[in-house]
Design a protein around this motif. Sequence first.
Motif, PDB file in Angstrom:
ATOM      1  N   VAL A 497       0.864  -1.175   0.000  1.00 44.05           N
ATOM      2  CA  VAL A 497       0.000   0.000   0.000  1.00 44.05           C
ATOM      3  C   VAL A 497       0.902   1.226   0.000  1.00 44.05           C
ATOM      4  O   VAL A 497       1.826   1.328   0.809  1.00 44.05           O
ATOM      5  N   LEU A 498       0.632   2.164  -0.898  1.00 43.96           N
ATOM      6  CA  LEU A 498       1.474   3.336  -1.091  1.00 43.96           C
ATOM      7  C   LEU A 498       0.648   4.596  -0.906  1.00 43.96           C
ATOM      8  O   LEU A 498      -0.578   4.598  -1.095  1.00 43.96           O
ATOM      9  N   ASP A 499       1.328   5.701  -0.574  1.00 42.47           N
ATOM     10  CA  ASP A 499       0.640   6.981  -0.503  1.00 42.47           C
ATOM     11  C   ASP A 499       0.702   7.666  -1.863  1.00 42.47           C
ATOM     12  O   ASP A 499       1.208   7.097  -2.844  1.00 42.47           O
ATOM     13  N   ASP A 500       0.200   8.917  -1.935  1.00 43.05           N
ATOM     14  CA  ASP A 500       0.138   9.613  -3.225  1.00 43.05           C
ATOM     15  C   ASP A 500       1.507   9.853  -3.831  1.00 43.05           C
ATOM     16  O   ASP A 500       1.647   9.976  -5.048  1.00 43.05           O
ATOM     17  N   ARG A 530      -6.162   8.769   1.283  1.00 37.70           N
ATOM     18  CA  ARG A 530      -6.289   8.114  -0.017  1.00 37.70           C
ATOM     19  C   ARG A 530      -4.969   7.420  -0.343  1.00 37.70           C
ATOM     20  O   ARG A 530      -3.909   8.029  -0.227  1.00 37.70           O
ATOM     21  N   TYR A 531      -5.050   6.174  -0.795  1.00 37.46           N
ATOM     22  CA  TYR A 531      -3.872   5.369  -1.044  1.00 37.46           C
ATOM     23  C   TYR A 531      -4.066   4.598  -2.343  1.00 37.46           C
ATOM     24  O   TYR A 531      -5.128   4.676  -2.983  1.00 37.46           O
ATOM     25  N   SER A 532      -3.028   3.855  -2.680  1.00 36.05           N
ATOM     26  CA  SER A 532      -3.146   2.937  -3.811  1.00 36.05           C
ATOM     27  C   SER A 532      -2.556   1.598  -3.395  1.00 36.05           C
ATOM     28  O   SER A 532      -1.584   1.541  -2.637  1.00 36.05           O
ATOM     29  N   PRO A 547       3.062  -5.491 -11.728  1.00 42.33           N
ATOM     30  CA  PRO A 547       1.998  -5.195 -10.770  1.00 42.33           C
ATOM     31  C   PRO A 547       0.785  -4.547 -11.429  1.00 42.33           C
ATOM     32  O   PRO A 547       0.873  -3.958 -12.509  1.00 42.33           O
ATOM     33  N   ALA A 548      -0.341  -4.665 -10.754  1.00 35.99           N
ATOM     34  CA  ALA A 548      -1.545  -3.906 -11.080  1.00 35.99           C
ATOM     35  C   ALA A 548      -1.878  -3.051  -9.866  1.00 35.99           C
ATOM     36  O   ALA A 548      -1.581  -3.412  -8.719  1.00 35.99           O
ATOM     37  N   THR A 549      -2.499  -1.906 -10.114  1.00 30.60           N
ATOM     38  CA  THR A 549      -2.746  -0.935  -9.044  1.00 30.60           C
ATOM     39  C   THR A 549      -4.220  -0.566  -9.002  1.00 30.60           C
ATOM     40  O   THR A 549      -4.876  -0.422 -10.040  1.00 30.60           O
ATOM     41  N   VAL A 550      -4.745  -0.391  -7.778  1.00 25.16           N
ATOM     42  CA  VAL A 550      -6.132   0.010  -7.580  1.00 25.16           C
ATOM     43  C   VAL A 550      -6.164   1.005  -6.421  1.00 25.16           C
ATOM     44  O   VAL A 550      -5.378   0.893  -5.479  1.00 25.16           O
ATOM     45  N   PRO A 551      -7.049   2.024  -6.461  1.00 25.54           N
ATOM     46  CA  PRO A 551      -7.077   3.007  -5.372  1.00 25.54           C
ATOM     47  C   PRO A 551      -7.774   2.470  -4.115  1.00 25.54           C
ATOM     48  O   PRO A 551      -8.664   1.624  -4.184  1.00 25.54           O
ATOM     49  N   LEU A 552      -7.339   2.993  -2.947  1.00 25.18           N
ATOM     50  CA  LEU A 552      -7.973   2.750  -1.653  1.00 25.18           C
ATOM     51  C   LEU A 552      -8.284   4.086  -1.011  1.00 25.18           C
ATOM     52  O   LEU A 552      -7.574   5.065  -1.238  1.00 25.18           O
TER      53      LEU A 552
END
Length: 814
Positions: A497-500, A530-532, A547-552
Amino acid sequence: MSPKPSLPGNRPVTIALCLMLASLAVAVLCAATAHAADYKMLLCAGNNGSNSFQTATNTAYSKYPSGIFNFENYCGPAPDPAGNNAFLRIRDVAADGTAAETAYGSISWTAPPWVAILQAGGYTREPSAFNQGWRARFWLEGFDGSTNNTLMQGSGVDNGSCGGICWATTSTFGSHVWPFTSLGYYRRFVFEVTCFRPAGCDRSGENIADANTMTLTLNDVQSPDLYFLAQDSSLMQGKWVKGSQWVPWYVHDNGSGIREEWVALDGAARHALDHGGECDIGASGPSGEFARNFQPCPAGPYWHDWTLNTATLPDGAHTLQVCARDYGQHAGLNGTGGQACDSRTIHVDNTAPGAPAGLEVTSPNPARYLPEFGAKWQLPSNSGSPITKVHYNVIDAGGEVVAPAQTVSGTNLAALSKIEGPAKPGDYRLRVWLEDEVGLQGPAATVPIPHDTTPPAAPQDLAVTSPATARAADGFDLHWRNAPDSGSPIDAAHYQVLDDSGRVLVPSETLSGSNPQAIADLDTPDAAGRYSLRLWLSDEEGNVGAPATVPLSYECMRSPVSGGAGLDAGFAGQPLETVQQGQGSTLAGNLRDAAGKPLGAAPLCVFSTVQGEGGRDFLGIAITDATGHWRFPVPAGPSRTLGALYRSGHRELATSAALRTVVHPTLRARRSVIRTGRYGHLEGEIPGPNNDDVVVVLQVRQGKGWLAFRRYRTRGGGHFEADYLFRRTSRPTTYEMRAQVRDTVGYPYAQGESDPLYLRVVPARAHRRHRCARGSHLLKRGGRARCARVRHPGGRHPRHRGGHRSEQPGALPN
């Protein structure tokens, strides 16, 4: 006359000068091999006293049971030389008769063991009559009991005779230093008055001899006893060592005492102990530094230690010494000096070995992964201790250890066989690092282990379950689909999980399994925001796909207490509470798990949404107590919906309650008393937000009810104002007025009224009273008043205030 005392038989009657000089010569010859280090002692001068001395006489008899001599000590504060300020005196107190030959009285100083007297002298005088035959003398006793004269002073003696030791008497102090060119070796120094006349010596008058400023050159015959302790330690045994090392030692001195100690490395002092402040020493211009007694410095024994930081030394062999000087060695008179040392050769290694050079995996089949393989390398250059151990482990592509570290012991190994990796194929690396004899481990060298290198495809159709979805409705937080892979089957999913900004907040998590396509419980960040989420796959060979990325998105912080399943909120247990403007309340509720048990110490986020507005504001954090109950004070404000949110991992629980606020506008008049025919100015405000264009009705009490007489719409931040002309009040009257705000769409307050306003109206003064017909207005010009009908554009009276036309549904009663 009383009989004369008999003299002891063991005392020599005469001492031949030649024999004395011969004995001195022998003493000097013996001293040549006995010297350790020389120092000086000064007595009865230089502000030093006489120290402990011994007195002796052979003249005791019945009339004088203590002998015919008095021994008087006038030594005290005095310069160097002492002059008349300080002296030792031997006085003949018998006023008549004759003293026998060899009658004597003496003051002497005996050197302690391990100290010898090399030479001695001083200042003497005979201040009164000194009869024939009496001699004032300095002499030294040898270790063999011999008597060695250095001064013979008396009446009728030629100066400088007897080989330079005989001198005539003087009434003032004169210097009588060492008369010889060589040093002796003695145990005792004596100042004495002796009768040397075979016919005896006349005792009449005062036979007095004084001495001061006595300078003795002393020899400390033995160096300090000094040696290292902890002989069985690795450092003392010369083994390879590193880091901080304990260096203990013992030191003691039998002679002049310890003056200084130090530890040296390769000849350079690293640590020193100076005992000068503990030594009984003095100094003067003529004598320089001198001891005040035979053993001026502390003798010990001392057990000292010091910590050697070997990191300050280059690797290799070094010479470690502990050294000491006694006071004699420190003074170092007559070209003596030196030091006592104990020495060790030590070996220091503070540098870890380098990484193995040219590391290579050896395998029967380099085209694929095999769980057993070998390795070889070249040893790095090393000036320290030899390599004694080889360590290795196996890691995956992410740096995670998949085969724990193993150790193989041996001297300077350069190859290993039968290294066991994981049974499961994957993208692994072999790490090898070396350890030397002192335990220093160097950096690892890493080399890939042969394996299949085709990665799986990125996850397809990645979707995150909404946090508000109940766990019963969907048991998984994350879903995706794996694309067909003709290579090794997928056996793990990984996510971060990453930040902006792309910073990793939740480090890589791994879900192992056969062809995984969902994750039940995501590890999420603690803070709201808000994260990804980044998700990628790996197969059994360790190949890692794209990888694939989706927002959280999370509105509340993550609770460290998990398991919450039921959350409620209310005001005093009710979902709706009505309060007055300016009043707050307390939102409270309970958090329980699936079994209905309370959850304590869990944080909840509290939000507020103003009535009629879409967004919500974060108010703060409430913490549940041990019973699962929580409370949160809600400040005064408009009508709102208050919500509480609990987040455990990815899922959230939410609840809410409403707070209805009754508005109370302000109302005031510029004047509390108004005369008939004049305007009363009324104004006030209503609170925000959204307080523009809100209808405010001005009312006056009529009987048991209220009559509306003006209606206005606010502007300018909730402000309203109006003028009202009082025309028909013929007697003093008090009106009770109020402002009422009706329920208005978009205004977040419930209908409410202001506090009552009391306005006093009185008739106009008679002599100024002008009454005009309805529709006319009183005009004044040139001191005259008249009524005139005035029309205004739009029908607005010039004294109506506010930006909107006022409405007049009713008139005030007369």
